[in-house]
Design an enzyme around this catalytic site. Structure first.
Site, PDB file in Angstrom:
ATOM      1  N   CYS A 379       0.795  -1.231   0.000  1.00 11.35           N
ATOM      2  CA  CYS A 379       0.000   0.000   0.000  1.00 11.35           C
ATOM      3  C   CYS A 379       0.832   1.288   0.000  1.00 11.35           C
ATOM      4  O   CYS A 379       0.531   2.184  -0.798  1.00 11.35           O
ATOM      5  CB  CYS A 379      -0.980   0.053   1.160  1.00 11.35           C
ATOM      6  SG  CYS A 379      -1.201  -1.477   2.028  1.00 11.35           S
ATOM      7  N   ARG A 408       6.605 -11.236   5.506  1.00 15.20           N
ATOM      8  CA  ARG A 408       6.150 -10.960   6.862  1.00 15.20           C
ATOM      9  C   ARG A 408       6.731 -12.023   7.784  1.00 15.20           C
ATOM     10  O   ARG A 408       6.743 -13.202   7.428  1.00 15.20           O
ATOM     11  CB  ARG A 408       4.618 -11.011   6.950  1.00 15.20           C
ATOM     12  CG  ARG A 408       3.964  -9.968   6.084  1.00 15.20           C
ATOM     13  CD  ARG A 408       2.462 -10.039   6.174  1.00 15.20           C
ATOM     14  NE  ARG A 408       1.873  -9.104   5.204  1.00 15.20           N
ATOM     15  CZ  ARG A 408       0.565  -8.997   4.993  1.00 15.20           C
ATOM     16  NH1 ARG A 408      -0.287  -9.728   5.666  1.00 15.20           N
ATOM     17  NH2 ARG A 408       0.120  -8.146   4.101  1.00 15.20           N
ATOM     18  N   GLN A 426       0.823 -11.130  -3.022  1.00 20.96           N
ATOM     19  CA  GLN A 426      -0.590 -10.773  -2.929  1.00 20.96           C
ATOM     20  C   GLN A 426      -1.096 -10.372  -4.297  1.00 20.96           C
ATOM     21  O   GLN A 426      -0.388  -9.709  -5.045  1.00 20.96           O
ATOM     22  CB  GLN A 426      -0.765  -9.571  -1.998  1.00 20.96           C
ATOM     23  CG  GLN A 426      -0.433  -9.863  -0.553  1.00 20.96           C
ATOM     24  CD  GLN A 426      -0.678  -8.644   0.308  1.00 20.96           C
ATOM     25  OE1 GLN A 426      -0.085  -7.602   0.082  1.00 20.96           O
ATOM     26  NE2 GLN A 426      -1.569  -8.768   1.274  1.00 20.96           N
ATOM     27  N   ASP A 428      -2.835  -7.975  -5.145  1.00 22.84           N
ATOM     28  CA  ASP A 428      -3.256  -6.787  -4.430  1.00 22.84           C
ATOM     29  C   ASP A 428      -3.824  -5.738  -5.375  1.00 22.84           C
ATOM     30  O   ASP A 428      -3.466  -5.688  -6.544  1.00 22.84           O
ATOM     31  CB  ASP A 428      -2.011  -6.201  -3.746  1.00 22.84           C
ATOM     32  CG  ASP A 428      -2.347  -5.417  -2.509  1.00 22.84           C
ATOM     33  OD1 ASP A 428      -3.543  -5.313  -2.183  1.00 22.84           O
ATOM     34  OD2 ASP A 428      -1.411  -4.913  -1.860  1.00 22.84           O
ATOM     35  N   HIS A 430      -5.465  -1.444  -4.986  1.00 18.88           N
ATOM     36  CA  HIS A 430      -6.017  -0.369  -4.169  1.00 18.88           C
ATOM     37  C   HIS A 430      -6.944   0.465  -5.020  1.00 18.88           C
ATOM     38  O   HIS A 430      -6.635   0.784  -6.162  1.00 18.88           O
ATOM     39  CB  HIS A 430      -4.888   0.481  -3.577  1.00 18.88           C
ATOM     40  CG  HIS A 430      -4.038  -0.310  -2.644  1.00 18.88           C
ATOM     41  ND1 HIS A 430      -2.856  -0.882  -3.026  1.00 18.88           N
ATOM     42  CD2 HIS A 430      -4.257  -0.684  -1.358  1.00 18.88           C
ATOM     43  CE1 HIS A 430      -2.356  -1.559  -2.003  1.00 18.88           C
ATOM     44  NE2 HIS A 430      -3.177  -1.467  -0.982  1.00 18.88           N
ATOM     45  N   LYS A 510     -14.289  -4.533   6.903  1.00 19.07           N
ATOM     46  CA  LYS A 510     -13.871  -5.360   5.768  1.00 19.07           C
ATOM     47  C   LYS A 510     -14.835  -6.504   5.505  1.00 19.07           C
ATOM     48  O   LYS A 510     -15.630  -6.877   6.358  1.00 19.07           O
ATOM     49  CB  LYS A 510     -12.486  -5.943   6.046  1.00 19.07           C
ATOM     50  CG  LYS A 510     -12.436  -6.841   7.281  1.00 19.07           C
ATOM     51  CD  LYS A 510     -11.070  -7.482   7.455  1.00 19.07           C
ATOM     52  CE  LYS A 510     -11.045  -8.380   8.683  1.00 19.07           C
ATOM     53  NZ  LYS A 510      -9.806  -9.116   8.853  1.00 19.07           N
ATOM     54  N   HIS A 556      -8.411  -1.524   0.131  1.00 22.31           N
ATOM     55  CA  HIS A 556      -7.455  -2.576  -0.245  1.00 22.31           C
ATOM     56  C   HIS A 556      -8.286  -3.768  -0.659  1.00 22.31           C
ATOM     57  O   HIS A 556      -9.266  -4.083   0.013  1.00 22.31           O
ATOM     58  CB  HIS A 556      -6.642  -3.083   0.951  1.00 22.31           C
ATOM     59  CG  HIS A 556      -5.973  -2.037   1.758  1.00 22.31           C
ATOM     60  ND1 HIS A 556      -4.637  -1.767   1.622  1.00 22.31           N
ATOM     61  CD2 HIS A 556      -6.426  -1.228   2.739  1.00 22.31           C
ATOM     62  CE1 HIS A 556      -4.302  -0.834   2.496  1.00 22.31           C
ATOM     63  NE2 HIS A 556      -5.366  -0.483   3.186  1.00 22.31           N
TER      64      HIS A 556
END
Length: 684
Positions: A379, A408, A426, A428, A430, A510, A556
RNA sequence: GCUGACGUAGCUCAGUCGGUAGAGCACAUCCUUGGUAAGGAUGAGGUCGUCGGUUCAAGUCCGAUCGUCAGCUCCA
C-alpha cells in the site's frame, strides 16, 4: 417428583397416581392426545410439532415420551429436544403449551449434544485413569469434540486407545446423564472439594442473579455444564479419539498449558468408519503431499522456513493463473503497477507500520547509513504513486493492481505449507474513490472476486463482514458509511454473510471470503478492506467539483488473497488434477513401441503447433507402465499411438480417472482439447 | 512463540536390548519392442537434520539447536 423406573432411562416415566395409557386412535383427531390419565386428575397442555400439527399431552410429559408416541424409531434415535426453541434434555417434563422439536443425530444440535456428551464420557474415563486430573472446558466443535485436561502425565497418541477402552467400559454401564441445579455457593463448595481451580474460575465468572448453575452427573463423574445431554451414556457407542495436543487455559498463552484431546463420535459404526475414511481421503488431497508428488513446489529447509520454491510444473500453473488474472484486471478497468521490494524507514514510519506492525517485519538493512525495510505490504508504494501528482475527482476511481511480493515474519509455529508462509505474492489492488463511488466499487469487487473463484472451479465460499473494533481510527460517520456500503453490496448481490461484530482492522471495516482446505480448515482468501488510516497519514487528497481538497476513500482488496495460498487450496480443491487449461502437462503421447515413434512424433508436433502442452514419452517401458505413471501424475489426457492408429491417422484417447475413450481422429481430439482450454472447462 | 510428537537414500518407510545401515519405488546400464495402472537383470546412491555429552562402542541414551507435523496463540 418423578421417578425413573427400571434400568433403562428411556422408558416412560411413571407419575404415581396417574395411569399412563397410550391413546389408541392417535391419527384421527386434529389434536391428538398422546397420553391421558384419569379424568379427574387430567391437566393437559398442547404441544406443537415442527410439521404444524398439534397434540394434547398430559402436563409433565417428556419429549422422549412424545417421541415414543410418534414413532418407536424416532424415540430410539432421539438425542435431545427443543422446547420453544430452547435445547433441553429428553427427560425434561414439559409443563405448559409449547412448540416441541425432537432432535436426532441428523440435526446439527443433535450432533453437538452427542459429541458434547461423548466429551463428558471421555473426561469421565480420564478422571478414572488419572484421579488427579483437573478439567478445563470440553465443548463440541464443528466436527467432534475436545476436552482440555490438566494432568502431570504427558499424554501421547498411544494413550488414546487406552482411554477409548475405558470409555467403552463406562458407556456399557449406561448411566443416565442427570441434571441438577445448584446455588453458586453450593457449586463453589463442590469444586473446592474437588480442588479444581478451572471450574471454580468458570463458576466465578457466572452471574449469580441470572445464571442457573447446572451440573450433570453420569455415574461417578460430575461436571459443571449447561447441558443438555443425551439421556444416557449407553447411547454413546462409536467413538474415536483423534489427537492430543497442547492448549492454554482460556486460550491465553500466559496461562498454564493444558492437554487437549480431540475426538469424534457417531451413533452408528458405519458413520464412524465413513468419517475416518473421509479423513484419510482428505489427507491424500493435502497440498503439501501433492506438491511433492507432482513436483509443484518445495520449501528448502536450509534456506529458511515459510519461503516457497516454485518448481517448473508449479511455476507453469502460476504463470497461467497470473496471466489470466492480469487480463481480467485490464478487462475490468484496472491498471497494473510494479513497486520496489524495499523502502526507507521514513516510508514505514509515515505509514505507521513501524509503530504497529514491527514485530511482523523483517529486520532492516542499512544502506548508505539509511535503514531499509523489506515490504510487508504494497500500500505505501501505491500511495506514493498516487501522491505523485495532483488528483481531480475526474480521475477517480483509480484502480491500481499489483502482484506484489511481500515478506512478513510469522511465528514459526503457524507456518503451514503454502497456506501460511513468510514470503508471498498478494494479488493486491487499491481503489481510490469518492464517497459516492464506494458502493458501486464494492459491488464490482465482489462480482470480480466471485468471477475469479468460479473460473477456477470454486463455488463454496463464505463471506464474513467485520465491523468496527474498540480500538480504531477514523470517525464514526466514515465507519458507518463504509459498513453500510459493504452490507448493501453483499445484500444486493444476494450473498449470505456472517457478521463479525468488532472484528474489523483498526483502520477500517472489511469483507473476507473464506475457503476450506481438504482438512476442513477455513482460510481467509479474498479480502476487501476500507482504510481510514493511510490516506490520513499520507495526507492524500483530490480536488473535488467544488474546487476544495477532499480525502479519497481507500479500499485494499485481494481477490485470491495470495498466489501461494490460492495455489494451495487450488491443488486441494482439484486433488492435484488441474482442469485442462491449468494442467502443467495437458497431453502425454505414448507410442506402443519404438516402431511408432515417428507417427507419435507427428502427433506431438501437431498438438504443439496449437499451443497444447504435450509430453512425448519415449521411455523404454511397456505402455502399462507409462499409463500408470502418467495417471499418477494426473495428466488430463494420454494418447496411445500404435499400428491401428498409424494406419487410420487416429489416436486412442485415455482420459485421467475416466479411462480408455477409444480411437478418434487427431483433429477431433485436438478441437476438443482446445475447446476445453479456451473455455476453461472445469471437468471435475 | 507455547505444548507434544517426529527428523534414516531423491520419495515412502523398516532398523529388536547401544555393537558400526536395510527394503520398495525412483535413478543409471544392459536385456526385452510391448495395446490401456508396475517386464527382467545388474549397478550406483546414506557422516542416520546439526552441534555437544554419556559410553570401549551411539541411527539407537541425554542436552542444545534447526526443521517438520498436530493443536494453541497470533494473523494489518
Amino acid at each position: 417428583m418423578q421417578k425413573v423406573r427400571g434400568s433403562n432411562p428411556l422408558e416412560p416415566t411413571e407419575v404415581p397416581g396417574y395411569g399412563i395409557y397410550r391413546f389408541k386412535n392417535l391419527l384421527n383427531s386434529e389434536i391428538t392426545p398422546i397420553f391421558y390419565k384419569r379424568k379427574e386428575l387430567m391437566e393437559n397442555i398442547k404441544i406443537t410439532l415442527p410439521d404444524g400439527s398439534a397434540r394434547e399431552v398430559e402436563k409433565g410429559t417428556t419429549p422422549f415420551q412424545v417421541a415414543e408416541a410418534i414413532s418407536g424409531r424416532l424415540a430410539k434415535e432421539a438425542l435431545v429436544a427443543k422446547v420453544d426453541g430452547k435445547l433441553v434434555d429428553l427427560q425434561t417434563p414439559i409443563n405448559s403449551d409449547a412448540e416441541l422439536q425432537i432432535l436426532t443425530f441428523k440435526d446439527p444440535e443433535g450432533q453437538h449434544t452427542y459429541w458434547h456428551s461423548t466429551s463428558h464420557l471421555m473426561a469421565h474415563a480420564v478422571q478414572e485413569m488419572y484421579p488427579e486430573a483437573k478439567f478445563g472446558v470440553g465443548p463440541a466443535i464443528e466436527s467432534g469434540f475436545y476436552y482440555d485436561i490438566d494432568i502431570d502425565t504427558k499424554l501421547s497418541e498411544e494413550d488414546l486407545p487406552k482411554i477409548e477402552k475405558k470409555m467403552h467400559q463406562i458407556a456399557e454401564q449406561n448411566n443416565m446423564f442427570k441434571r441438577s441445579e445448584l446455588s453458586k455457593k453450593e457449586a463453589e463448595e463442590l469444586w473446592t472439594k474437588k480442588g479444581d481451580q478451572y471450574k471454580l474460575e468458570l463458576i466465578e465468572g457466572l452471574d449469580d442473579e441470572k445464571d442457573v448453575i447446572s451440573i450433570y452427573g453420569e455415574g461417578e463423574f460430575t461436571d459443571l455444564c449447561t447441558g443438555p445431554h443425551v439421556p444416557s451414556a449407553g447411547k454413546l457407542k462409536y467413538f474415536k479419539l483423534l489427537s492430543v495436543s497442547g492448549s492454554y487455559w482460556r486460550g491465553d498463552e500466559k496461562n498454564k498449558s493444558m492437554q487437549r484431546i480431540y475426538g469424534i463420535s457417531f451413533p452408528k459404526q458405519k458413520m464412524l468408519e465413513e468419517h475416518l475414511h473421509l479423513l484419510e481421503e482428505a489427507k491424500k488431497r493435502d497440498h503439501r503431499k501433492l506438491g511433492k508428488q507432482l513436483d509443484l513446489f518445495s520449501v528448502q529447509e536450509e534456506a529458511g522456513p515459510g519461503l516457497i520454491y516454485w518448481h517448473p510444473k508449479g511455476a507453469r500453473v502460476r504463470h497461467l493463473i497470473e496471466a489470466f488474472w492480469k487480463d481480467a484486471h485490464y478487462d475490468n478497468g484496472y491498471e497494473m503497477l510494479y513497486s520496489p521490494h524495499v523502502g526507507k524507514k521514513w516510508l514505514w514510519e509515515t505509514s505507521g507500520h513501524l509503530e504497529n506492525y514491527k514485530e511482523n517485519m523483517y529486520a532492516p538493512m542499512t544502506i548508505d547509513d539509511q535503514d531499509y525495510f523489506i515490504k510487508p505490504m504494497n500500500c505505501p508504494f501505491h500511495i506514493l504513486m498516487y501522491k505523485g501528482q495532483l488528483r481531480s475527482y475526474r480521475d477517480l476511481p483509480l484502480r491500481w493492481a499489483e502482484l506484489g511480493t511481500v515478506y512478513r515474519y510469522e511465528k514459526s509455529g503457524v507456518l503451514h505449507g503454502l497456506l501460511r508462509v513468510r514470503g508471498f505474492t498478494q494479488d493486491d489492488a487499491h481503489i481510490f474513490c469518492t464517497q459516492e463511488q464506494i458502493e458501486d466499487e464494492i459491488i464490482e469487487v465482489i462480482r470480480f472476486s466471485m468471477f475469479m473463484w468460479k473460473s477456477f472451479g470454486f463455488e463454496d465460499i463464505k463471506f464474513y463482514l467485520s465491523t468496527k473494533p474498540e480500538k480504531a481510527v477514523g470517525e464514526d460517520d466514515l465507519w458507518d458509511k463504509a459498513i453500510h456500503s459493504l452490507r448493501n453490496a453483499l445484500e444486493k448481490e444476494g450473498y449470505d454473510y456472517e457478521l463479525d461484530e468488532g472484528g474489523g482492522a483498526f483502520y477500517g471495516p472489511k469483507i473476507d471470503l473464506k475457503v476450506r482446505d481438504a482438512l476442513n480448515r477455513e482460510w481467509q482468501m479474498s479480502t476487501i478492506q476500507f482504510d481510514f488510516n493511510l490516506p490520513e497519514r499520507f495526507d492524500m487528497t483530490y480536488i473535488g467539483e467544488d474546487g476544495n481538497q477532499h480525502r479519497p476513500y481507500m479500499v485494499h482488496r485481494a481477490l485470491l488473497g495470495s498466489i501461494e495460498r490460492f495455489f494451495g487450496v487450488l491443488i486441494e480443491h482439484h486433488g492435484g488434477a488441474f482442469p485442462t487449461w491449468l494442467a502443467p502437462v495437458q497431453v502425454a503421447v505414448i507410442p506402443v513401441s519404438q516402431v511408432f515413434f515417428d507417427y507419435a512424433k507427428s502427433v506431438v508436433d501437431e498438438l504443439k503447433k496449437s499451443g497444447i502442452r504435450v509430453e512425448f514419452d519415449q521411455r523404454n517401458e511397456k505402455i502399462g507402465y507409462k499409463i500408470r505413471d502418467w495417471e499418477t501424475q494426473k495428466v488430463p489426457y494420454m494418447l496411445i499411438a500404435g499400428e491401428k492408429e498409424m494406419e487410420a491417422g487416429t489416436v486412442s484417447v485415455r482420459q485421467h480417472k475416466v479411462g480408455d475413450l477409444g480411437a478418434q481422429p487427431l483433429q477431433e481430439f485436438k478441437d476438443k482439447v482446445l475447446n476445453e482450454i479456451n473455455n476453461k472447462v472445469i471437468n471435475n
